[in-house]
Design a protein around this motif. Structure first.
Motif, PDB file in Angstrom:
ATOM      1  N   ALA A   7       0.785  -1.223   0.000  1.00 19.00           N
ATOM      2  CA  ALA A   7       0.000   0.000   0.000  1.00 19.00           C
ATOM      3  C   ALA A   7       0.816   1.272   0.000  1.00 19.00           C
ATOM      4  N   ALA A   8       2.098   1.184   0.252  1.00 20.55           N
ATOM      5  CA  ALA A   8       2.886   2.401   0.340  1.00 20.55           C
ATOM      6  C   ALA A   8       4.151   2.267  -0.481  1.00 20.55           C
ATOM      7  N   SER A   9       4.654   3.385  -0.970  1.00 17.61           N
ATOM      8  CA  SER A   9       5.833   3.365  -1.822  1.00 17.61           C
ATOM      9  C   SER A   9       7.101   3.561  -1.019  1.00 17.61           C
ATOM     10  N   CYS A  10       8.178   2.962  -1.521  1.00 15.28           N
ATOM     11  CA  CYS A  10       9.493   3.094  -0.895  1.00 15.28           C
ATOM     12  C   CYS A  10      10.519   3.075  -2.013  1.00 15.28           C
ATOM     13  N   SER A  11      11.389   4.053  -2.063  1.00 12.80           N
ATOM     14  CA  SER A  11      12.325   4.133  -3.174  1.00 12.80           C
ATOM     15  C   SER A  11      13.752   3.980  -2.692  1.00 12.80           C
ATOM     16  N   SER A  12      14.635   3.608  -3.610  1.00 14.73           N
ATOM     17  CA  SER A  12      16.042   3.433  -3.269  1.00 14.73           C
ATOM     18  C   SER A  12      16.651   4.764  -2.862  1.00 14.73           C
ATOM     19  N   SER A  29      10.809 -11.307   5.430  1.00 13.73           N
ATOM     20  CA  SER A  29      10.224 -11.831   4.194  1.00 13.73           C
ATOM     21  C   SER A  29      10.345 -10.893   2.994  1.00 13.73           C
ATOM     22  N   GLY A  30      10.634  -9.598   3.218  1.00  5.54           N
ATOM     23  CA  GLY A  30      10.982  -8.747   2.086  1.00  5.54           C
ATOM     24  C   GLY A  30      10.211  -7.474   1.912  1.00  5.54           C
ATOM     25  N   THR A  31       9.004  -7.567   1.406  1.00  3.69           N
ATOM     26  CA  THR A  31       8.227  -6.391   1.067  1.00  3.69           C
ATOM     27  C   THR A  31       7.673  -5.765   2.337  1.00  3.69           C
ATOM     28  N   PRO A  32       7.534  -4.428   2.430  1.00  3.08           N
ATOM     29  CA  PRO A  32       7.725  -3.444   1.366  1.00  3.08           C
ATOM     30  C   PRO A  32       9.014  -2.653   1.461  1.00  3.08           C
ATOM     31  N   ASP A  33       9.858  -2.885   2.488  1.00  3.71           N
ATOM     32  CA  ASP A  33      10.927  -1.932   2.753  1.00  3.71           C
ATOM     33  C   ASP A  33      12.334  -2.514   2.725  1.00  3.71           C
ATOM     34  N   ILE A  85       4.849  -4.841  -6.262  1.00  3.56           N
ATOM     35  CA  ILE A  85       4.027  -3.874  -7.000  1.00  3.56           C
ATOM     36  C   ILE A  85       3.441  -2.904  -5.998  1.00  3.56           C
ATOM     37  N   MET A  86       3.528  -1.613  -6.298  1.00  5.25           N
ATOM     38  CA  MET A  86       3.031  -0.584  -5.387  1.00  5.25           C
ATOM     39  C   MET A  86       2.117   0.389  -6.132  1.00  5.25           C
ATOM     40  N   PRO A  87       1.214   1.042  -5.390  1.00  8.00           N
ATOM     41  CA  PRO A  87       0.384   2.069  -6.031  1.00  8.00           C
ATOM     42  C   PRO A  87       1.243   3.205  -6.559  1.00  8.00           C
ATOM     43  N   GLY A  88       0.817   3.788  -7.684  1.00  8.54           N
ATOM     44  CA  GLY A  88       1.492   4.955  -8.220  1.00  8.54           C
ATOM     45  C   GLY A  88       1.187   6.193  -7.399  1.00  8.54           C
ATOM     46  N   ALA A  89       1.763   7.322  -7.809  1.00  6.78           N
ATOM     47  CA  ALA A  89       1.597   8.565  -7.064  1.00  6.78           C
ATOM     48  C   ALA A  89       0.147   9.002  -7.003  1.00  6.78           C
ATOM     49  N   ASP A  90      -0.645   8.621  -8.012  1.00 10.38           N
ATOM     50  CA  ASP A  90      -2.052   9.026  -8.026  1.00 10.38           C
ATOM     51  C   ASP A  90      -2.934   8.136  -7.167  1.00 10.38           C
ATOM     52  N   GLY A  91      -2.362   7.058  -6.618  1.00 16.11           N
ATOM     53  CA  GLY A  91      -3.129   6.157  -5.774  1.00 16.11           C
ATOM     54  C   GLY A  91      -4.048   5.230  -6.541  1.00 16.11           C
ATOM     55  N   GLU A  92      -4.090   5.360  -7.834  1.00 13.80           N
ATOM     56  CA  GLU A  92      -4.993   4.556  -8.666  1.00 13.80           C
ATOM     57  C   GLU A  92      -4.239   3.546  -9.516  1.00 13.80           C
ATOM     58  N   THR A  93      -3.167   3.982 -10.135  1.00  9.50           N
ATOM     59  CA  THR A  93      -2.393   3.101 -11.002  1.00  9.50           C
ATOM     60  C   THR A  93      -1.438   2.253 -10.173  1.00  9.50           C
TER      61      THR A  93
END
Length: 536
Positions: free
Chosen positions: A16-21, A409-413, A471-479
Motif C-alpha cells: 500500500a505504500a511506496s518506498c524508493s532506493s 520476508s521482504g516487502t515493502p521496505d 508492486i506498489m500504487p502509483g503517485a495518483d493512488g490509482e495506477t
C-alpha cells in the motif's frame, strides 16, 4: 484470471505504500554479453534501473557486472538471508521439539494441576507431514489462497501433531486433568510484519489458519461447505448458492478472512456468495473453491484443539475447551520429570524447502526469529540486529549494501545491492548446509515459484533461484507501478561451473495488466539466467 495466474507463478506482493532506493548507482559494468544487453535495452525498460552481478562460487571472480552496488528493493529475495542464516546457524538436521508438561501430581490417573503444551516454533507442527523426515507443499499454497482465489491443499491432517501429543499423554498414565490446559507461547515475543500484516507466533496449528472449501452442486441448490481443522474454536457457516454454469463466482469470507474472536464461545466465520455449476478454479482447474481464515489468537486456537484431541483419546479436562488461553507458569516449573509428551518436527532443511519453494512469508519470519533465539534474542528487533551483525561479521556482507528494517520476508521496505546478495550466496555455498540451501530454491522450469518459467530455455533445470516481486500504487493512488522484479540464486552453467548471481530491476514502470506487463519482465529475467547458463 490472468492477473491471478501470474501472481501464483511468482509470488507477487502488492503493497500500500511506496518506498524508493536511497543510493546513487555506480554506473559500472563488466563483460555483459550482448544478448543480455539487448534485453535490458527493450523499450519497456526505458526508465528502469537494472543491476546485475555474477560471480564464480569457487573463486569469487566477478564474471558479469552492472551497477552491482546499487541498492534496490529486494522483494522476496530477502528470504535468502533470513532462511540461509537460520539454516546455517541451526543446522539442516535441526528439529523443533514441542513438549507437554504436567504441573502437579498424578493420583490414580488424575492430574491435579495444569497440562502445558510449550510452543517452540514448529512451522508445520504435524501438518503437511508425509513422514517423520518430509513435509509436503504444493505450487498453489493455502497461505496465498485468498490473494490468488485458489489453492491446492496438502492432504495431511493439520491436527496430527496435537493428536500424537494426546496419545502420549494418555500413555503416560493421565486419564483426567483436574485443572486447565495451557499453551506456553513465550519462546519469542509475537509480532506482526508489514508483509501481509502477518502475525508471527511460537505456536502454529495449520499455520494459524482454517481452510475453507466450497463445492458446487446443481443450479439453484446450496453448495457444499467444508472446513479444516474442525474444532470448537471456530465454527464456519454459510449459505452459498450454486449458480448457472456460465455465471461468475462470488464466494467471499467474512471479516476479510481474519478471525479475532477465537477463545470466546460462539466464535464463527461465515462464507457467502454464489459458485457456478461446473466451477473451475482460475489457476488449478480444481472443481473446489479454497479460501482461508487467519486466526488472531493462535494460542487459544491450539488450546481448544489440544483439549479436544485429549478427549478423543479418553483424557477428560475439567476446564472448558473454549476459553482464552491462561497465562503460562514460571519456566522453572518444567523439568524432564514433568514431561509427559513431545512431538518432533521434520528437519529444518524441509522447512527451508517449503519456505523458499513457495515464498512463504510466515515461514521466513519464523526462521528469522529462530535465528534470533540462537543468538539470545527473543524479539523481532533483536533478531534483525543479530542477523545484521552476523551477515557483516560471519558472511562478509557490506553493511552499507543491505537494509532490512522490519521483517524477514521482504516487502515493502527491504533493500539490498546485488553485491550483497551474491556475497551471501557465495558464503552460503561454503557452509555445511550449502547443498540443502541450493536444493531448497525454486528450480527454473521444474518446481516452486519457477515451475512455469523458462520451460523452453536451455537453462531449464540448471537455475536455482528465488524470485522477488513488489508492486506498489502509483503517485495518483490509482495506477500500479512495478517497483521491483528480482531473481537471485545459483546457476550450474553449461561448462560445469557454479555461479552465484543476482539480477534486479527497480522502477520498471506502470502495470496495466499484471500477466502481460510483469509477466514479460519475469520471463526476461528467466532468459537472462539462461544466457548466463549458456555463456559461462
Amino acid at each position: 484470471m490472468k492477473r491471478r495466474a501470474f501472481l501464483a507463478g511468482i509470488g507477487v506482493t502488492v503493497v500500500a505504500a511506496s518506498c524508493s532506493s536511497n543510493s546513487t548507482p555506480t554506473a559500472s559494468s563488466k563483460n555483459i554479453p550482448d544478448a543480455i544487453s539487448a534485453i535490458l535495452r527493450k523499450p519497456r525498460y526505458a526508465q528502469a534501473k537494472w543491476s546485475l552481478l555474477v560471480a564464480d562460487v569457487s573463486t569469487g571472480e566477478t564474471l558479469y557486472e552492472l551497477d552491482a552496488d546499487r541498492m534496490a528493493l529486494t522483494g522476496s529475495t530477502r528470504k535468502l538471508f533470513s532462511v540461509g542464516t537460520a539454516l546455517n546457524a541451526l543446522g539442516a538436521d535441526h528439529r523443533v521439539t514441542t513438549p507437554v508438561h504436567r504441573l502437579g501430581t498424578v493420583d490414580a490417573g488424575v492430574l491435579n494441576g495444569n497440562l502445558v503444551l510449550v510452543g517452540n516454533g514448529d512451522l508445520t507442527f504435524g501438518g503437511r507431514r508425509i513422514d517423520a523426515n518430509t513435509v509436503q507443499y504444493t505450487d498453489f499454497d493455502h497461505n496465498d489462497a485468498n490473494a490468488l482465489g485458489t489453492a491446492i491443499l496438502t492432504p495431511q491432517d493439520p491436527l496430527y501433531g496435537v493428536t500424537e501429543l494426546a496419545k502420549q499423554v494418555k500413555a503416560s498414565g493421565i486419564n483426567a486433568v483436574n485443572g486447565d490446559v495451557v499453551i506456553d507461547d513465550r519462546l519469542f515475543t509475537p509480532y506482526r510484519v508489514p508483509n501481509g500484516n502477518l502475525l508471527i507466533t511460537p505456536i502454529l496449528l495449520n499455520e494459524n489458519m482454517v481452510d475453507v472449501t466450497v463445492d458446487p452442486t446443481q443450479p439453484g441448490q446450496p453448495a457444499r461447505l467444508d472446513y479444516r481443522p474442525r474444532t470448537a474454536a471456530l465454527a464456519v457457516t454459510g449459505a452459498i448458492t450454486t449458480g448457472p454454469a456460465d455465471s461468475t463466482s462470488s464466494v467471499a469470507l467474512s471479516d476479510q478472512g481474519r478471525i479475532e474472536c477465537v477463545g470466546s464461545p460462539g466464535c464463527g466465520g461465515s462464507v457467502s456468495g454464489d459458485i457456478p455449476a461446473g466451477y473451475k478454479a482460475p489457476l488449478t482447474g480444481s472443481e473446489t473453491f479454497v479460501g482461508t481464515f487467519r486466526i488472531d489468537d493462535p494460542a487459544s486456537f491450539a488450546r481448544t484443539a489440544f483439549i479436544e484431541a485429549l478427549a478423543a483419546q479418553g483424557v477428560t479436562v475439567t476446564a472448558p475447551a473454549v476459553a482464552k488461553n491462561p497465562p503460562p507458569p514460571a519456566t522453572t516449573s518444567y523439568s524432564d520429570d514433568t514431561r509427559v509428551a513431545s512431538f518432533e518436527s521434520a528437519p529444518l532443511r524441509q522447512d527451508a524447502r517449503l519456505i523458499l519453494k513457495v515464498s512463504l512469508n510466515l515461514g521466513a519470519n519464523l526462521a528469522l526469529s529462530l535465528f534470533g533465539l540462537s543468538k539470545g534474542r527473543n524479539t523481532i528487533q533483536g533478531a534483525l540486529a543479530a542477523e545484521r551483525q552476523s551477515l557483516i561479521d560471519q558472511y562478509g556482507v557490506d553493511g552499507n549494501q543491505f537494509s532490512f528494517p522490519t521483517n524477514g520476508s521482504g516487502t515493502p521496505d527491504s533493500q539490498a545491492a546485488p553485491r550483497a546478495l551474491v556475497r551471501l550466496l557465495t558464503a552460503m555455498a561454503k557452509t555445511p548446509v550449502a547443498a540443502d540451501f541450493q536444493s531448497a530454491l525454486p528450480i527454473m522450469g521444474v518446481d516452486g515459484s519457477l515451475a512455469h518459467t523458462g520451460q523452453t530455455l536451455a537453462g531449464k533445470g540448471h537455475v536455482f533461484a528465488k524470485p522477488g516481486t513488489t508492486i506498489m500504487p502509483g503517485a495518483d493512488g490509482e495506477t500500479l507501478e512495478l517497483e521491483a522484479q528480482n531473481l537471485a540464486g545459483y546457476i550450474e552453467t553449461k561448462s560445469g561451473r557454479t555461479v552465484a548471481y543476482a539480477v534486479m530491476v527497480n522502477d520498471a514502470g506502470p502495470v496495466l495488466n499484471i500477466a502481460d506487463d510483469v509477466g514479460a519482465v519475469f520471463e526476461d529475467e528467466g532468459e537472462i539466467s539462461s544466457i548466463i547458463y549458456e555463456t559461462l
